[in-house]
Each structure stands twice: as C-alpha cells, then as structure tokens.
Design a protein around this motif. Structure first.
Motif, mmCIF file in Angstrom:
data_model
loop_
_atom_site.group_PDB
_atom_site.id
_atom_site.type_symbol
_atom_site.label_atom_id
_atom_site.label_comp_id
_atom_site.label_asym_id
_atom_site.label_seq_id
_atom_site.Cartn_x
_atom_site.Cartn_y
_atom_site.Cartn_z
ATOM 1 N N ILE A 28 -6.583 1.771 -13.962
ATOM 2 C CA ILE A 28 -7.273 0.761 -13.152
ATOM 3 C C ILE A 28 -6.275 0.062 -12.244
ATOM 4 N N LEU A 29 -5.106 -0.284 -12.761
ATOM 5 C CA LEU A 29 -4.080 -0.947 -11.971
ATOM 6 C C LEU A 29 -3.629 -0.061 -10.806
ATOM 7 N N ILE A 30 -3.412 1.212 -11.056
ATOM 8 C CA ILE A 30 -3.026 2.139 -9.990
ATOM 9 C C ILE A 30 -4.143 2.245 -8.951
ATOM 10 N N GLY A 31 -5.385 2.318 -9.393
ATOM 11 C CA GLY A 31 -6.512 2.381 -8.466
ATOM 12 C C GLY A 31 -6.597 1.153 -7.574
ATOM 13 N N VAL A 32 -6.396 -0.017 -8.157
ATOM 14 C CA VAL A 32 -6.426 -1.257 -7.381
ATOM 15 C C VAL A 32 -5.281 -1.282 -6.375
ATOM 16 N N LEU A 33 -4.093 -0.870 -6.802
ATOM 17 C CA LEU A 33 -2.953 -0.868 -5.890
ATOM 18 C C LEU A 33 -3.132 0.127 -4.743
ATOM 19 N N VAL A 34 -3.789 1.245 -4.997
ATOM 20 C CA VAL A 34 -4.041 2.223 -3.939
ATOM 21 C C VAL A 34 -5.073 1.683 -2.949
ATOM 22 N N LEU A 46 -5.690 -1.525 -2.284
ATOM 23 C CA LEU A 46 -5.321 -2.831 -1.737
ATOM 24 C C LEU A 46 -4.973 -2.807 -0.247
ATOM 25 N N PRO A 47 -4.148 -1.901 0.263
ATOM 26 C CA PRO A 47 -3.831 -1.946 1.701
ATOM 27 C C PRO A 47 -5.062 -1.793 2.594
ATOM 28 N N GLY A 48 -5.947 -0.877 2.263
ATOM 29 C CA GLY A 48 -7.156 -0.704 3.067
ATOM 30 C C GLY A 48 -8.049 -1.931 3.017
ATOM 31 N N ALA A 101 -10.152 -6.711 5.669
ATOM 32 C CA ALA A 101 -10.392 -8.154 5.668
ATOM 33 C C ALA A 101 -9.762 -8.799 6.898
ATOM 34 N N TRP A 102 -8.578 -8.344 7.287
ATOM 35 C CA TRP A 102 -7.923 -8.885 8.468
ATOM 36 C C TRP A 102 -8.732 -8.569 9.721
ATOM 37 N N THR A 103 -9.242 -7.350 9.826
ATOM 38 C CA THR A 103 -10.048 -6.947 10.979
ATOM 39 C C THR A 103 -11.337 -7.757 11.045
ATOM 40 N N VAL A 104 -11.995 -7.924 9.913
ATOM 41 C CA VAL A 104 -13.243 -8.703 9.889
ATOM 42 C C VAL A 104 -12.975 -10.147 10.307
#
Length: 124
Positions: free
Chosen positions: A51-57, A59-61, A66-69
């Motif tokens: 789960i931690l690896i999935g969240v870290l993968v 996160l950048p997207g 969120a920045w674009t929105v």
C-alpha cells in the motif's frame, strides 16, 4: 474515489482474515538476516508495504493534478471577474446610435458582385 476506498477496505479486511487464519511461524531469510516470524505478521507487513509503495507511485500524479486544478480555478475566477467588469462597463455605457454603420459594407464592394455589373444580373 469512494469505490476505491471501499475496495481497499474490503481487501484489507480479507488480508487480516487470511493472516489471522495462518498463525504459523516461518523462517525468513533476507540477505544475511535470518529470523522466525509469525506468518500473519509477515502478511500484514507485506500488505502495508504494498500500500505504501502504491501511494508513493500515485503521489506525483496526484500532486500535479491538484496543482493544475488549482491554477485552472484561479484562472476561471479571474476570467469571471473580468467578465463581470465587462458587463458592468457595457451596462454603464450608452448604447450606440442605430444610424451608425456597424458592418462597413458598401454597394461598390467587390464582394457583392451584383451592384457593379447591373445589366448582366437583370433578366431580359
């Protein structure tokens, strides 16, 4: 989003049930480390690391989105403010007179064609 949370919760519950039904002790070897751990604990740790690896993968997207929105929302609010200012200017200014030409076309315009060669356009 809600569906993903429900699926994640269901998966976590299934992992806990599976881990609790397998309490045997197993030998774990990793590089030079060797130890005995409960299978249930190893399964729960593996699920947590996954789960931690999935969240870290993801996160950048997610941060980029969120920045674009956020920037698009700021732009929309600026455009709405500009639109309101333009509406206020139009409602405050007097309307143009009806006699002033708005299209700028004349009878001698080459685009009309029928005004210049009058004899060929009329029936005999």
């Amino acid at each position: 989003m809600v569906l993903a949370l429900i699926l994640a919760l269901a998966f976590a519950i299934l992992a806990v049930i599976f881990a609790l039904q397998n309490p045997t002790v197993v030998t774990v070897a990793f590089l030079s480390y060797r130890g005995e751990w409960a299978l249930a604990l190893l399964i729960l740790i593996s699920v947590g690391v996954g789960i931690l690896i999935g969240v870290l993968v993801m996160l950048p997207g997610t941060l980029r989105r969120a920045w674009t929105v956020g920037s698009l929302r700021r732009k929309v609010s600026e455009l709405e403010k500009s639109l309101e200012e333009q509406k206020a200017k139009l409602s405050a200014s007097p309307t143009p007179a009806a006699s002033s030409p708005t299209t700028g076309t004349t009878a001698s315009s080459p685009t009309t064609g029928t005004q210049q060669g009058g004899s060929s356009a009329q029936p005999e």
